[in-house]
Design an enzyme around this catalytic site. Structure first.
Site, mmCIF file in Angstrom:
data_model
loop_
_atom_site.group_PDB
_atom_site.id
_atom_site.type_symbol
_atom_site.label_atom_id
_atom_site.label_comp_id
_atom_site.label_asym_id
_atom_site.label_seq_id
_atom_site.Cartn_x
_atom_site.Cartn_y
_atom_site.Cartn_z
ATOM 1 N N LYS A 243 38.245 -1.582 -29.600
ATOM 2 C CA LYS A 243 39.646 -1.797 -29.945
ATOM 3 C C LYS A 243 39.757 -2.589 -31.241
ATOM 4 C CE LYS A 243 41.321 -2.251 -25.143
ATOM 5 N NZ LYS A 243 42.385 -1.239 -25.129
ATOM 6 N N ARG A 317 40.338 4.485 -15.514
ATOM 7 C CA ARG A 317 40.360 5.630 -14.602
ATOM 8 C C ARG A 317 38.952 5.984 -14.129
ATOM 9 N NH1 ARG A 317 43.130 9.082 -19.240
ATOM 10 N NH2 ARG A 317 43.718 6.930 -19.729
#
Length: 464
Positions: A243, A317
């Site tokens: 990020k 996920r």
């Protein structure tokens, strides 16, 4: 303690609650012309989250007039505990609007909330004395769970790694007589465990921050099975798809789903709902090292489906799929997962509205209505089956990213749906777990979202 459940002392300063509409009539019925003039002089209109101090003839504080939205607003009094002079206060229902005891206790307790692990509060909160009642106790119960959830999210990753999150779950289990278990590190790969996706995401972290599956179990086997699954990414660097700095700044909150699952579990156990409760938290740090999982890797899962890694920053996920598959094996009556899963949900709904995905339209509508009614909202988004083609892989069963930027929250929900059989009732809640700015009772920082609504809905479902 900012709220004391006891008969209010006669010396406690009265608080008169009014709305914009009721101010004039209440003032006319209870105040002298001089006192009414004072309210007009300071510009008090009864607007929500405003108040005025009314002096007595001796110059001491005689009463507080507080503007509220409604009698059952769960944050009606939250602006007062840190704004009023320190001391003891009571509600004067005879003079003003009679607030719900639950709302009053909840609002006042959270109005006094501060995260003080590293910096003490600048002052003590004022004390509200409320007559003891089941409603007031329930309001405090809700506030305590919200505060505990916030504390977990607010704690920096240095002190809230996977092991620390496990300790928090174990402490909660001990407090309520629940059973606790964790499967740590390479034990996740053993045939008796089989949590390869959790291991893959968390294996690059330092040994003391090893990945794990946390389990908490409580309740009678005679009751319906309720399973809560919480995303426990204790810090998310993004992995090899790292990020940027501004995207990483608040990633201590990426375990917000796990914190909210523990907060909801605290409420379920404290309320003694007739359920057989299981809490599952896949806890990892998405770190960068030579053994980090890579874009293009294909990860085997507990369910047997292969996941192509399109982006290592879509790790939530990946760990949830193992926990959901494990949850489904016991065929529970209901699975609820909570996760800070996608930025797409925030773009669609903002930080104050968690996204709800549910196969049962009636249940979804009921949850949305309950959330709006009690001031703990969420909003229904569709599990739009035609979009599943966007997460199908050429080299594996599915890929953890969509083919483009559209419908990102739906793509993530459809990904998770592949691991929950259609025969099992399931809720997926994509939440923010954070306040970007302060509001009364909701300071900037970690937040509990949907747990009051879920408790209300679960109580109706299981306790009637």
């Amino acid at each position: 303690m900012t709220v004391t459940l006891k008969k209010p002392a006669a010396s406690a300063t009265p608080i008169i609650c009014v709305t914009r509409d009721s101010l004039a009539a209440t003032a006319a019925a209870t105040l002298s012309p001089t006192e009414r003039q004072w309210l007009a002089t300071v510009g008090f209109t009864g607007a929500p989250d405003t108040h005025v101090l009314l002096p007595g003839s001796d110059g001491r504080l005689a009463s507080v007039w507080a503007g509220v939205r409604s009698a059952d607003d769960p944050f009606a009094l939250s602006a007062l505990p840190m704004a009023l002079p320190e001391g003891r206060y009571r509600l004067d229902d005879a003079a003003g609007l009679a607030l719900s005891a639950e709302a009053a206790a909840h609002a006042w307790a959270l109005g006094g909330y501060r995260f003080t692990r590293y910096k003490p509060a600048r002052r003590a909160a004022a004390e509200l004395q409320l007559p003891a009642s089941a409603e007031a106790r329930h309001g405090l119960l809700l506030a305590q769970a919200v505060a505990a959830t916030r504390d977990l999210v607010n704690t920096p990753a240095e002190h809230m790694g996977p092991a620390d999150l496990a300790q928090a779950a174990q402490a909660l289990a001990t407090a309520h007589g629940a059973r606790f278990k964790q499967t740590v590190g390479d034990a996740l790969l053993k045939p008796a465990s089989r949590f390869p996706a959790i291991h893959a995401v968390g294996r690059a972290a330092a040994p003391e921050r090893a990945p794990r599956l946390i389990e908490l179990r409580w309740g009678s086997p005679k009751h319906p099975k309720l399973t809560l699954v919480g995303k426990g990414v204790c810090f998310d660097s993004g992995g090899l798809d790292i990020k940027p700095a501004d995207g990483m700044r608040h990633m201590k909150k990426d375990m917000g789903g796990a914190a909210n699952a523990l907060g909801l579990a605290q409420l379920v156990m404290a309320a003694k709902l007739p359920v057989q409760l299981t809490v599952l938290i896949p806890a990892v740090e998405n770190a960068i090292a030579g053994n980090a999982y890579r874009p293009g890797d294909v990860i085997t899962t507990r369910a047997g489906l292969g996941i192509e890694i399109g982006n290592t920053d879509a790790e939530g996920r990946v760990i949830l799929c193992d926990a959901l598959a494990y949850a489904a094996e016991s065929k529970p009556d209901l699975i609820i997962d909570l996760a800070t899963l996608t930025g797409a949900a925030r773009i669609a709904l903002g930080g104050q509205l968690p996204a709800l995905f549910c196969r049962d339209m009636g249940a979804a509508r009921d949850l949305v209505d309950r959330g709006l009614a009690i001031g703990d909202p969420l909003w229904h988004l569709p599990l739009w089956a035609p979009y599943h083609a966007g997460i199908e892989s050429d080299v594996a069963d599915i890929v953890n990213t969509g083919r483009g930027p559209q419908a990102g929250a739906i793509n993530a929900a459809l990904f998770l749906a592949d691991f929950v059989p259609a025969s099992i009732a399931w809720l997926h809640i994509d939440l923010y777990a954070w306040n970007d700015a302060s509001r009364p009772g909701r300071p900037a920082g970690g937040e509990a979202q949907t747990i009051r609504t879920l408790l209300d809905w679960l109580t109706a479902r299981y306790a009637g």
